[in-house]
Design an enzyme around this catalytic site. Structure first.
Site, PDB file in Angstrom:
ATOM      1  N   GLN A 195       2.849   7.102 -11.619  1.00  0.00           N
ATOM      2  CA  GLN A 195       3.088   6.183 -12.725  1.00  0.00           C
ATOM      3  C   GLN A 195       2.399   6.586 -14.024  1.00  0.00           C
ATOM      4  OE1 GLN A 195       2.209   2.648 -10.000  1.00  0.00           O
ATOM      5  NE2 GLN A 195       3.679   1.765 -11.420  1.00  0.00           N
TER       6      GLN A 195
ATOM      7  N   HIS B  56      15.515  13.010 -11.376  1.00  0.00           N
ATOM      8  CA  HIS B  56      16.235  14.097 -12.054  1.00  0.00           C
ATOM      9  C   HIS B  56      17.699  14.109 -11.603  1.00  0.00           C
ATOM     10  CE1 HIS B  56      12.185  16.352 -12.700  1.00  0.00           C
ATOM     11  NE2 HIS B  56      12.434  15.465 -13.647  1.00  0.00           N
TER      12      HIS B  56
ATOM     13  N   ASP C 281       8.321  12.416 -15.837  1.00  0.00           N
ATOM     14  CA  ASP C 281       7.923  13.792 -16.160  1.00  0.00           C
ATOM     15  C   ASP C 281       6.644  13.846 -17.000  1.00  0.00           C
ATOM     16  OD1 ASP C 281      10.181  14.435 -14.820  1.00  0.00           O
ATOM     17  OD2 ASP C 281      11.199  15.456 -16.473  1.00  0.00           O
TER      18      ASP C 281
ATOM     19  N   ARG D 106      -9.559   2.588  -9.243  1.00  0.00           N
ATOM     20  CA  ARG D 106      -8.634   2.927  -8.164  1.00  0.00           C
ATOM     21  C   ARG D 106      -7.559   3.862  -8.719  1.00  0.00           C
ATOM     22  NH1 ARG D 106      -3.848  -0.520  -5.521  1.00  0.00           N
ATOM     23  NH2 ARG D 106      -3.119   1.211  -4.237  1.00  0.00           N
TER      24      ARG D 106
ATOM     25  N   HIS E 234       0.694   6.745  -2.708  1.00  0.00           N
ATOM     26  CA  HIS E 234       1.200   5.679  -3.571  1.00  0.00           C
ATOM     27  C   HIS E 234       2.663   6.018  -3.905  1.00  0.00           C
ATOM     28  CE1 HIS E 234      -0.219   2.206  -6.244  1.00  0.00           C
ATOM     29  NE2 HIS E 234       1.089   2.296  -6.439  1.00  0.00           N
TER      30      HIS E 234
ATOM     31  N   ASN F 283      -0.128   2.695   0.134  1.00  0.00           N
ATOM     32  CA  ASN F 283      -0.024   1.554  -0.776  1.00  0.00           C
ATOM     33  C   ASN F 283       1.224   0.732  -0.471  1.00  0.00           C
ATOM     34  OD1 ASN F 283      -0.656   0.081  -3.365  1.00  0.00           O
ATOM     35  ND2 ASN F 283       1.425   0.808  -3.811  1.00  0.00           N
ATOM     36  N   GLU F 284       1.031  -0.554  -0.266  1.00  0.00           N
ATOM     37  CA  GLU F 284       2.137  -1.520  -0.131  1.00  0.00           C
ATOM     38  C   GLU F 284       3.296  -1.018   0.719  1.00  0.00           C
ATOM     39  OE1 GLU F 284       3.675  -3.322  -3.629  1.00  0.00           O
ATOM     40  OE2 GLU F 284       1.756  -4.148  -4.243  1.00  0.00           O
TER      41      GLU F 284
ATOM     42  N   TYR G  76       0.885 -10.674  -6.568  1.00  0.00           N
ATOM     43  CA  TYR G  76       1.512 -10.824  -7.887  1.00  0.00           C
ATOM     44  C   TYR G  76       2.222 -12.153  -8.113  1.00  0.00           C
ATOM     45  CZ  TYR G  76       0.590  -5.972  -9.015  1.00  0.00           C
ATOM     46  OH  TYR G  76      -0.046  -4.790  -9.300  1.00  0.00           O
TER      47      TYR G  76
HETATM   48  C1  NOJ Z   1       2.551  -2.654  -6.744  1.00  0.00           C
HETATM   49  C2  NOJ Z   1       2.505  -1.184  -6.850  1.00  0.00           C
HETATM   50  O1  NOJ Z   1       1.448  -0.722  -6.058  1.00  0.00           O
HETATM   51  C3  NOJ Z   1       2.339  -0.679  -8.263  1.00  0.00           C
HETATM   52  O2  NOJ Z   1       2.620   0.669  -8.248  1.00  0.00           O
HETATM   53  C4  NOJ Z   1       3.236  -1.446  -9.203  1.00  0.00           C
HETATM   54  O3  NOJ Z   1       3.121  -0.970 -10.511  1.00  0.00           O
HETATM   55  C5  NOJ Z   1       2.857  -2.907  -9.138  1.00  0.00           C
HETATM   56  N1  NOJ Z   1       3.053  -3.392  -7.801  1.00  0.00           N
HETATM   57  C6  NOJ Z   1       3.683  -3.794 -10.039  1.00  0.00           C
HETATM   58  O4  NOJ Z   1       4.990  -3.863  -9.625  1.00  0.00           O
END
Ligand code: NOJ
Length: 528
Positions: free
Chosen positions: A55, A75, A88, A113, A158, A202-203, A348
């Site tokens: 990200q 791509h 990119d 983190r 991630h 992650n998630e 969230y």
């Molecule tokens: C969880 C994800 O880990 C993260 O990459 C993302 O930006 C946020 N949620 C928000 O959607």
């Protein structure tokens, strides 16, 4: 993830702002808080801020890096993101990491983190080829952080899996677990002297549901009946494998901690007086959170009974001779149980839940169909940012209590909030984000001081604006804004960064620290 255009979503959001404010006022829930919080964050409470490699980093093919599935997929399918963008360059942290560390220092947080891009250190994904330039890149960042007294918390996966493994089925292929273990071993060997807090995946709920069960994330497999459960199952096994490997090979010397990041909504029964809504809310939480947390944090281990029953029954009705949710062997149950040194929670939004046999957007078979619940927003919850983010701060406190009450082990090992943050569509004067952090952190204080929840850390998401996966650069989470049109990706502090820094510094929430212009006699930036 939503497929409607960003413009339409912005209009919808604008409409809901006034609608929500009216409803809130009508209900008397628009509490205007002022002054400084009565409670403070304990001395041993860690404040942090987070990012992830894909990200923010950019440098997608620089310094010997291999391709991640997000590079390749965006791509090949440039219209996958709503603004047809890709990662990119992103926030170009690959070149601006020293500047980013300065931003982290300005916040005064104790921890950062970040994630390692698997293909940056293993370009093909496998450990026969270690990319020394990539190795040095992360080493430099980690050394700078440690020098600045900022504890790094590092996520291994991630979502940016090396492309060769996407082509082999990604997490639906159980063999990928072996290669994830190899990668983790390389990372522990390389950085274990500096990193004492590791996060394996992650998630996995989000990456399995949206990446394998539908098309919201890469690899967009849309295997809604099977792929999602194979992904869940293999993600859990991958986590356990790496946890046990660290425990055996590294923990005695390195003395670090390992966990997995589990995200959850809070589920509120649509009508709290209806038993079936109350049950639906509990069952959905088990399908969403329990499916990952129960095997790791419960005393008995394995998938929660209600999850096993739901998927087994539905599979049987659909004519399958085996459940679409795979079974763990006894050894796997044992390896998973207790495979975490802390609970890493992302949160969230909240959803309002009631039972439903079928919704128009469900596929059959699918995870959603298996859950048997309808989810919607409560009209009394504000939604000033993204269309999916309903603000119900007490839901955060309830979720923390739910965890604490369901998993006895959380008396001994702490909960760390690994992500919590607010989406908007840009702007430095981000009053809604300031309110978000004040309100959610206040609920966290209540959970600690009034409910006795064992929460020891909080990471704001995110340090800076970044590529928000399928939403491209249209959605902003940052405490710092990034100008994606400027060649050097200029970073600018938002009001929320000053507010967060003040909370970190004073260990209390000052609801008057940043005031909206309409509530101010002077300027919003007074004293900053
Ligand atoms: C969880 C994800 O880990 C993260 O990459 C993302 O930006 C946020 N949620 C928000 O959607």
């Amino acid at each position: 993830m939503w497929s409607s255009s960003a413009v339409a979503r912005n209009i919808a959001v604008l409409l809901t702002i006034s609608y929500n404010s009216l409803l809130q006022l009508a209900r008397g829930s628009a509490v205007v808080k002022s002054g400084v919080s009565n409670y403070s964050f304990p001395d041993d409470f860690i404040f942090g801020v987070g990012t992830s490699a894909f990200q923010t980093e950019g440098g997608w093919n620089e310094g010997g890096k291999g391709e991640s599935m997000w590079d390749t997929f965006l791509h090949e399918h440039p219209t996958f993101t709503v603004d047809h963008s890709n990662g990119d360059v992103a926030a170009d942290s690959y070149h601006h990491y020293m500047e980013d560390i300065e931003l982290i220092k300005k916040l005064g947080v104790q921890s950062y983190r970040m994630s390692i891009s698997w293909p940056r250190i293993l370009p093909n994904g496998t450990d026969n080829n270690i990319n020394q330039e990539g190795v040095k890149y992360y080493r430099r960042i980690l050394e700078e952080l440690v020098k600045a007294n900022i504890t790094p918390v590092v996520t291994l996966f991630h979502w940016d899996m090396p492309t060769p493994f996407m082509n082999l089925g990604g997490w639906t292929n159980a063999k990928v677990i072996d290669y994830f273990e190899d990668y983790a071993r390389v990372a522990f060997n390389l950085y274990g002297d500096l990193v004492k807090m590791w996060l394996t995946l992650n998630e996995p709920h989000e990456s399995c549901l949206s990446g394998y069960g539908n098309t919201g994330l890469v690899p967009a497999l849309n295997s809604h009946g099977l792929g999602i459960y194979l992904c869940i199952h293999n993600s859990l096994l991958a986590h356990a494998r790496v946890y046990r490997m660290y425990e055996k090979e590294f923990k005695p010397d390195q003395k670090g901690k390992v966990s997995i990041v589990l995200e959850s909504v809070w589920t509120e029964p649509k009508d709290p007086n209806k038993q079936e809504d109350v049950e639906a809310a509990e069952n959905y939480l088990q399908m969403h959170l329990g499916i990952f947390a129960h095997p790791i944090f419960s005393e008995e281990g394995n998938y929660p009974r209600v999850v096993r029953e739901k998927v087994n029954n539905m599979s049987r009705l659909q004519g399958y001779s085996r459940s679409r949710l795979p079974y763990f062997t006894d050894e796997e149950v044992t390896a998973l149980r207790g495979s975490a040194d802390f609970y890493a929670l992302n949160h969230y939004t909240s959803v309002s839940v009631s039972p439903s046999a079928m919704e128009f957007y469900w596929k059959v078979p699918s995870y959603y169909h298996d859950t048997g619940v309808r989810m919607e927003g409560d009209p009394f919850w504000a939604r000033p940012g993204a269309i999916w983010q309903f603000l119900y701060p007490p839901g955060f406190r309830k979720l923390l209590n739910w965890l604490q009450n369901n998993y006895k082990i959380l008396k001994e090992i702490a909960i760390i909030v690994a992500e919590n943050g607010f989406i908007d569509f840009g702007g430095i004067e981000d009053y809604d984000r300031v309110d978000f952090y004040n309100d959610y952190l206040y609920q966290l204080l209540l959970a600690i001081h009034e409910d006795g929840c064992n929460v020891k850390g909080y990471f704001a998401w995110s340090l800076m604006d970044d590529i928000e996966w399928r939403d491209g650069y249209t959605h902003k989470f940052g405490l710092y804004s990034v100008d994606f049109n400027s060649p050097n990706r200029t970073r600018t502090p938002k009001l929320s960064s000053y507010n967060y820094a003040n909370i970190v510094r004073t260990r209390r929430i000052d609801f008057d620290y940043i005031k909206r212009p309409e509530d101010l006699n002077t300027t919003a930036l007074k004293g900053l």
